[in-house]
Motif scaffolding. Structure first.
Motif, PDB file in Angstrom:
ATOM      1  N   GLY A  39       0.873  -1.150  -0.093  1.00  0.00           N
ATOM      2  CA  GLY A  39       0.011   0.038   0.079  1.00  0.00           C
ATOM      3  C   GLY A  39       0.958   1.561   0.273  1.00  0.00           C
ATOM      4  N   ASN A  40       2.629   0.947   0.330  1.00  0.00           N
ATOM      5  CA  ASN A  40       3.213   1.821   0.311  1.00  0.00           C
ATOM      6  C   ASN A  40       3.281   3.420  -1.290  1.00  0.00           C
ATOM      7  OD1 ASN A  40       4.629   3.931   1.199  1.00  0.00           O
ATOM      8  ND2 ASN A  40       6.760   2.793   1.182  1.00  0.00           N
ATOM      9  N   THR A  41       1.650   3.706  -1.542  1.00  0.00           N
ATOM     10  CA  THR A  41       2.075   5.381  -2.044  1.00  0.00           C
ATOM     11  C   THR A  41       2.555   6.201  -2.244  1.00  0.00           C
ATOM     12  OG1 THR A  41       0.094   5.097  -2.663  1.00  0.00           O
ATOM     13  CG2 THR A  41       0.370   3.522  -3.814  1.00  0.00           C
ATOM     14  N   ASP A  42       3.167   6.442  -2.872  1.00  0.00           N
ATOM     15  CA  ASP A  42       3.422   8.202  -2.878  1.00  0.00           C
ATOM     16  C   ASP A  42       3.609   8.898  -4.500  1.00  0.00           C
ATOM     17  OD1 ASP A  42       5.905   7.357  -0.783  1.00  0.00           O
ATOM     18  OD2 ASP A  42       6.289   6.666  -1.706  1.00  0.00           O
ATOM     19  N   ILE A  43       3.961  10.380  -3.646  1.00  0.00           N
ATOM     20  CA  ILE A  43       3.850  11.516  -4.432  1.00  0.00           C
ATOM     21  C   ILE A  43       5.077  11.467  -5.123  1.00  0.00           C
ATOM     22  CG2 ILE A  43       3.129  13.951  -5.252  1.00  0.00           C
ATOM     23  CD1 ILE A  43       0.798  11.042  -4.777  1.00  0.00           C
ATOM     24  N   LEU A  44       5.043  11.897  -6.156  1.00  0.00           N
ATOM     25  CA  LEU A  44       6.871  12.211  -6.463  1.00  0.00           C
ATOM     26  C   LEU A  44       6.260  13.564  -7.147  1.00  0.00           C
ATOM     27  CD1 LEU A  44       8.638   9.084  -7.678  1.00  0.00           C
ATOM     28  CD2 LEU A  44       8.269  10.037  -5.657  1.00  0.00           C
ATOM     29  N   GLY A  45       7.886  14.188  -7.251  1.00  0.00           N
ATOM     30  CA  GLY A  45       7.755  15.848  -7.846  1.00  0.00           C
ATOM     31  C   GLY A  45       9.334  15.784  -8.357  1.00  0.00           C
ATOM     32  N   GLY A  46       9.161  16.254  -9.690  1.00  0.00           N
ATOM     33  CA  GLY A  46      10.709  17.181 -10.788  1.00  0.00           C
ATOM     34  C   GLY A  46      10.252  18.511 -10.433  1.00  0.00           C
ATOM     35  N   SER A  47      11.808  18.823 -10.495  1.00  0.00           N
ATOM     36  CA  SER A  47      11.533  20.636 -10.868  1.00  0.00           C
ATOM     37  C   SER A  47      12.317  20.878 -12.398  1.00  0.00           C
ATOM     38  CB  SER A  47      12.111  21.446 -10.254  1.00  0.00           C
ATOM     39  OG  SER A  47      12.681  22.316  -9.797  1.00  0.00           O
ATOM     40  N   TYR A  48      12.033  21.252 -13.507  1.00  0.00           N
ATOM     41  CA  TYR A  48      12.770  21.038 -15.170  1.00  0.00           C
ATOM     42  C   TYR A  48      12.883  22.704 -14.904  1.00  0.00           C
ATOM     43  CZ  TYR A  48      10.227  16.882 -13.850  1.00  0.00           C
ATOM     44  OH  TYR A  48      10.207  15.940 -13.288  1.00  0.00           O
ATOM     45  N   PRO A  49      14.293  22.794 -15.199  1.00  0.00           N
ATOM     46  CA  PRO A  49      14.596  24.199 -15.716  1.00  0.00           C
ATOM     47  C   PRO A  49      14.120  24.353 -17.467  1.00  0.00           C
ATOM     48  CG  PRO A  49      16.416  23.855 -14.599  1.00  0.00           C
ATOM     49  CD  PRO A  49      15.452  21.909 -14.355  1.00  0.00           C
ATOM     50  N   ASP A  50      13.866  25.264 -17.995  1.00  0.00           N
ATOM     51  CA  ASP A  50      13.644  25.874 -19.578  1.00  0.00           C
ATOM     52  C   ASP A  50      14.460  25.203 -20.509  1.00  0.00           C
ATOM     53  OD1 ASP A  50      12.988  26.101 -21.656  1.00  0.00           O
ATOM     54  OD2 ASP A  50      12.532  28.010 -21.869  1.00  0.00           O
ATOM     55  N   PRO A  51      14.630  23.678 -20.862  1.00  0.00           N
ATOM     56  CA  PRO A  51      15.905  23.170 -21.472  1.00  0.00           C
ATOM     57  C   PRO A  51      16.293  23.895 -22.980  1.00  0.00           C
ATOM     58  CG  PRO A  51      13.592  21.501 -21.960  1.00  0.00           C
ATOM     59  CD  PRO A  51      12.965  23.223 -21.307  1.00  0.00           C
ATOM     60  N   THR A  52      15.229  24.846 -23.499  1.00  0.00           N
ATOM     61  CA  THR A  52      15.866  25.928 -24.497  1.00  0.00           C
ATOM     62  C   THR A  52      15.580  27.346 -23.890  1.00  0.00           C
ATOM     63  OG1 THR A  52      13.767  25.618 -25.305  1.00  0.00           O
ATOM     64  CG2 THR A  52      14.694  23.835 -26.540  1.00  0.00           C
ATOM     65  N   PRO A  53      16.457  27.377 -22.912  1.00  0.00           N
ATOM     66  CA  PRO A  53      16.365  29.032 -23.333  1.00  0.00           C
ATOM     67  C   PRO A  53      16.343  29.905 -24.075  1.00  0.00           C
ATOM     68  CG  PRO A  53      17.991  28.514 -21.661  1.00  0.00           C
ATOM     69  CD  PRO A  53      16.941  26.863 -22.654  1.00  0.00           C
TER      70      PRO A  53
END
Length: 578
Positions: free
Chosen positions: A564-578
């Motif tokens: 039952g161990n479900t989690d929320i993952l997240g990511g932080s992404y700089p604009d790859p084509t600034p």
């Protein structure tokens, strides 16, 4: 508990490393948002349905809301074959990041809790530590999840909104009465919509409950009203004539008093004073039947001039559509619905759950798969550079079971016309369940996050099942996104290790979420890679489809500790084509 961890997510980089090729890893591997979640026991280790917001005035500051059962009793409390929700205990978890989503913290407050109920004695809840919204118990309420979060400007002493006053965080969620005694009810009905606010997110993140206001009930309730699936958005572009106003949409399920016509009107509440008072208005008709269904699973957004858009999935003449309503006067009046695009909701009906599923018998429900998610390039926080282009995504089943598609459409004309929806190319075998777009305020970058099953529909509970979380990016030129690349792809485990509290099926929630600035994006999604698959649960679930169902097993005695161990993952992404 409280362990930060990075998830090494680059499947391509891993494969290339095996072959000796040099491939750059993703810029920022996913991190856990639900950092307070324990790995065991069930259901304290269960999280789902994430929402996330970026403070447009201070983009390093983020807030997330999640359905979080950290304060619930263990399955070992009382009857070990049941894992109930504990009466009176809230599930509206709250989390903060001050480094653009690269790390997260979950505050601890005081409220009605069952964390201490680890068995074998029957659970007796009490006041104690909680990881969910504060002040609900004191108000005679329970925070019931379906979280929605938004940042807007803070009003000044004269009531005028300005980013110079600072930012206000709004957190909307379902709420029920703490007491089952009708004489002690705080409101009438089964579920209401409540909104809490804070002007000091750092104090709130440090566990200072006084940084939060008491929840305000914003839905109109009768004894038979069930308000559900809300979303909130603050008019966050200073160029708007309604700058600072806040809007919350939801579906209001009312009594079934007309035979086969169940009244389910789309409802919008608006606040012009920072969430202290609200005006509630029904948007569109109420009746739903086999031919016409009202908008459900709503999304609300505002453009740089103050127009308000509300979306949901409904039916007209027996065909499902993405529906749009629009207000040009701050939510006082609404036009629509505009039929944006036809939809085929994915999934097949599960006779035991009584709901559609996609991954197999006893699978995770997909009630809101097919529902829209929308974002708008409104130039926040100033409105400068806004294109006001709207982007919409959803999971669609028009190509049939095991061929589900992630559909994308957009409008550069205030929602008056939309391009023909087209499927976004995904990795072979990906079957999108939930998806969400995030467009940069200047409209130059589009990000999409999705949870997808990676295995076909299973007619048993013994064969493995796969889940993935992925974030994609495209540049937008002339209003058209192109040049798609993958920023993150995270194997999400086997969803058989997830569970509803009733144990009869998996559970992954109803949505994922993303948000963007001109410089970066953040995305959050559901993950089961640390959920232990349980043989006795698999056998129990399979037996429910036979004429000789088994009794529910003793969960903690027969299952892996991390079941039952479900989690929320997240990511932080700089604009790859600034």
């Amino acid at each position: 508990m409280g362990r930060p961890r990075l998830i090494i997510a680059s499947v391509a980089a891993f494969a290339a490393a095996l072959c000796g090729a040099a491939v750059a890893a993703y810029a920022a591997p996913a991190t856990e948002v639900t950092v307070g979640s324990p790995p065991t026991p069930f259901s304290q280790n269960k999280q789902n349905e994430p929402a996330v917001a970026i403070d447009a005035h201070d983009p390093a500051v983020l807030a997330a809301g999640v359905n979080d059962e950290i304060d619930m009793e263990s399955c070992a409390a009382g009857d070990p074959s049941t894992c109930p929700f504990t009466d009176g205990v809230g599930v509206s978890g709250v989390y903060f990041s001050f480094d653009s989503g690269q790390s997260w913290t979950q505050p601890t407050y005081t409220g009605w809790t069952a964390r201490h109920c680890l068995g074998p004695a029957v659970c007796v809840p009490r006041l104690g530590p909680i990881g969910t919204l504060p002040h609900y118990y004191e108000a005679g309420l329970v925070s019931d999840g379906d979280p929605a979060v938004a940042f807007g400007p803070r009003p000044g002493p004269n009531g005028t909104f300005s980013w110079a006053n600072g930012s206000r965080l709004y957190y909307a969620n379902l709420t029920s009465n703490f007491s089952a005694n009708r004489r002690l009810e705080t409101f009438r009905g089964v579920e209401a919509i409540a909104v809490s606010t804070t002007d000091d997110v750092r104090a709130a993140a440090a566990g200072n409950a006084s940084a939060w206001t008491a929840p305000v009930i914003i839905s109109r309730q009768s004894s038979t009203t069930f308000s559900d699936k809300e979303q909130i958005y603050a008019d966050n572009a200073a160029s708007s004539r309604f700058f600072g106003h806040v809007y919350t949409c939801w579906s209001s399920f009312r009594s079934n008093s007309h035979g086969n016509a169940l009244p389910i009107p789309l409802t919008v509440a608006r606040s012009a004073d920072g969430g202290r008072t609200w005006i509630t208005k029904q948007v569109g008709p109420a009746s739903s039947n086999g031919v016409n269904q009202q908008a459900d699973g709503c999304v609300v957004r505002t453009d740089s001039t103050g127009n308000v858009y509300v979306f949901g999935v409904g039916a007209r003449s027996g065909t499902n559509f993405q529906l749009m309503y629009k207000s040009t006067d701050g939510g006082a009046h609404w036009s629509g619905p505009t039929l944006v695009a036809p939809v085929v909701k994915p999934g097949v009906f599960d006779p035991v759950e009584g709901r559609p599923v996609m991954d197999g018998i006893a699978g995770a429900r997909v009630d809101l798969a097919g529902g829209p998610n929308v974002d708008i390039a409104n130039g926040r926080p100033t409105g400068a550079g806004a294109t006001d282009e709207l982007f919409m995504t959803w999971s669609d089943g028009r190509a049939g079971l095991n061929n589900e598609q992630l559909m994308l459409t957009w409008s550069a004309r205030g929602g008056t016309s939309w391009v023909t929806p087209a499927p976004l190319a995904l990795t072979a075998g990906d079957r999108p369940v939930y998806t969400a777009p995030a467009v940069s305020p200047d409209g130059s970058d589009l990000y999409i996050v999705h949870n997808s099953f990676t295995t076909p529909y299973r007619a048993n509970t013994t064969d493995p099942r796969g889940l993935v979380g992925e974030v994609r990016h495209a540049n937008v030129s002339g209003g058209v996104p192109s040049g798609w690349t993958t920023l993150e792809r995270v194997p999400g485990g086997d969803p058989r290790g997830s569970s509803a509290n009733a144990l009869i099926a998996e559970f992954l929630g109803d949505y994922v979420y993303a948000a963007a600035t001109n410089d970066r994006a953040v995305a959050v999604w559901n993950d089961a890679h640390e959920a232990g698959v349980c043989g006795s649960i698999n056998a129990y679930r399979a037996s429910l489809y036979t004429t000789s169902p088994l009794p529910a097993p003793n969960v903690l005695a027969t299952c892996p500790a991390t079941f039952g161990n479900t989690d929320i993952l997240g990511g932080s992404y700089p604009d790859p084509t600034p």
